[in-house]
Design an enzyme around this catalytic site. Structure first.
Site, mmCIF file in Angstrom:
data_model
loop_
_atom_site.group_PDB
_atom_site.id
_atom_site.type_symbol
_atom_site.label_atom_id
_atom_site.label_comp_id
_atom_site.label_asym_id
_atom_site.label_seq_id
_atom_site.Cartn_x
_atom_site.Cartn_y
_atom_site.Cartn_z
ATOM 1 C CG HIS A 51 -2.029 -1.023 1.098
ATOM 2 N ND1 HIS A 51 -3.026 -1.158 2.032
ATOM 3 C CD2 HIS A 51 -2.288 -1.961 0.135
ATOM 4 C CE1 HIS A 51 -3.851 -2.114 1.667
ATOM 5 N NE2 HIS A 51 -3.421 -2.623 0.527
ATOM 6 C CD GLU A 53 -1.821 3.914 3.548
ATOM 7 O OE1 GLU A 53 -2.977 4.012 3.983
ATOM 8 O OE2 GLU A 53 -1.513 3.213 2.543
ATOM 9 C CG ASP A 206 -20.414 3.012 -35.770
ATOM 10 O OD1 ASP A 206 -20.958 3.316 -36.845
ATOM 11 O OD2 ASP A 206 -20.701 3.556 -34.686
ATOM 12 C CG LEU A 210 -16.049 -0.792 -28.678
ATOM 13 C CD1 LEU A 210 -17.135 -1.698 -28.118
ATOM 14 C CD2 LEU A 210 -16.507 0.652 -28.675
ATOM 15 C CD GLU A 298 -17.103 5.130 -25.586
ATOM 16 O OE1 GLU A 298 -17.042 5.110 -26.841
ATOM 17 O OE2 GLU A 298 -16.107 5.267 -24.853
ATOM 18 C CB SER A 306 -31.842 0.199 -22.165
ATOM 19 O OG SER A 306 -32.632 -0.301 -23.226
#
Length: 371
Positions: A51, A53, A206, A210, A298, A306
């Site tokens: 971590h 710290e 298209d 992605l 997207e 929806s």
């Protein structure tokens, strides 16, 4: 700006370096300061295990005794892949800890700070709290609900269109609505997300990839998710050809069809759901179960509709280009039986400029207060 805020800003800067690297853990930065000088600092990445710290304490060594620790998130007090950070802070002789915010995990929140106080460490909480909460809003949503933070992203014209008329041209009908600077910002949003979701309509129109094209390191691949009720995803599409264990297709089609077997051999993972079409609630539950903290939608007009009516959206990014599409363009959300009037208004709105485009960032809910 006070010294306390200055050092906390540094901790936040360090934490941001963990974007796309720390997930499914939160982004954390830590700075140890003694007599006005930094004696140790660090930020967390999931692969690195240690971590922030602990990294700062190791760099400081003996100089940590009597120092002040600035950290954007409450130090952990429980053992996971590593030992409790609070034990290490106390053992190092840190005299003061300044945390921007408590741990959003309801089962943990405040326990680490109480342990530090009981050990005689001075504790201050709430410095630049809003900035810290925004940084880890995806982690907060997931740890509190088991669901990812869901953001709707779209680019529209002044008359509310997201694409031109359908084209028969092979290879897609993409014509850019927004500017290059807006598209670069979208790549940044993709980089900060764990998953990107679209509908089969967008894929067929298209043929997109992605992908995250920022070129920056990721701890985990960007998971690409397609809603495809009848399993029409072409095996030869760019999505499938580039699948490397990072493409999920949610479908209601038969599990043993020829298309399903072909997609499976191509490296696509297919998730079968009951019903006529994949429900976003079920999709998000499954993504949350997989440790996906954030999803960027997207989609096309139907997916947008929806999403707006699902009750699952947490925020939105809407890029608006100074253009008019006119007759025949695709609307932002395709009208259904329910009105958009019931969709809650965006709050905490920010407005940005990207070249000639404006962008609105706003929230449908506060993930720290609404489950």
């Amino acid at each position: 700006m006070s010294d306390t805020e200055r050092w906390m800003k540094r901790a936040l800067e360090l934490a941001r370096r963990g974007e796309a690297l720390a997930s499914p853990n939160p982004m954390v930065g830590a700075v140890l300061v003694k007599k006005g000088h930094v004696v140790g600092e660090g930020f967390h990445t999931y692969a690195g295990k240690r971590h922030a710290e602990i990294i700062a304490l190791e760099k400081a060594g003996k100089r940590a005794r009597g120092a002040t620790l600035y950290v954007n998130l409450e130090p952990c007090c429980h053992a996971g892949r590593t030992g409790p950070c609070t034990d290490a802070i106390i053992a190092a002789g840190v005299k003061r800890v300044v945390a921007a915010m408590k741990d959003p995990n309801p089962a943990v929140s405040g326990r680490g700070l109480r342990q530090l106080r009981r050990a005689g460490v001075a504790v201050e909480v709430g410095v630049l709290e809003n900035e810290a909460q925004r940084l880890n809003e995806a982690f907060a949503k997931w740890i509190r609900t088991g669901l990812p933070l869901v953001t709707l992203k779209t680019g529209i014209t002044l008359d509310g269109k997201i694409a031109g008329p359908p084209s028969r041209k092979k290879g897609g009908s993409t014509t850019w609505i927004t500017s290059e600077k807006s598209r670069a910002e979208v790549q940044r949003l993709r980089h900060g997300s764990d998953a990107l979701l679209t509908g089969i309509g967008t894929v067929l129109a298209d043929d997109p990839r992605l992908t995250d094209r920022t070129g920056r390191r990721r701890g985990r691949p960007l998971v690409r998710v397609v809603l495809d009720s009848r399993l029409r995803l072409p095996v030869g599409s760019k999505l499938v050809r580039s699948a490397r264990g990072d493409l999920l297709v949610f479908t209601c089609a038969p599990a043993n069809s020829r298309r399903a077997r072909a997609l499976g051999r191509a490296g696509v993972e297919i998730v079968h759901l009951a019903g006529q079409r994949p429900r976003l609630q079920a999709v998000m539950r499954e993504l949350g179960r997989r440790g996906i903290l954030s999803v960027l939608i997207e989609g096309g007009a139907e997916v947008n509709w929806s999403a707006l009516h699902s009750g699952l959206l947490d925020k939105a990014w809407i890029f608006c280009a100074p253009k008019l599409m006119g007759k025949g363009g695709v609307p932002f959300a395709r009208a259904g039986s329910r009105s958009l009037e019931r969709v809650p208004a965006l709050e905490n709105v920010n407005l940005y400029w990207f070249g000639p485009d404006t962008a609105v960032e706003g929230y449908f809910r506060d993930v720290y207060r609404n489950r």
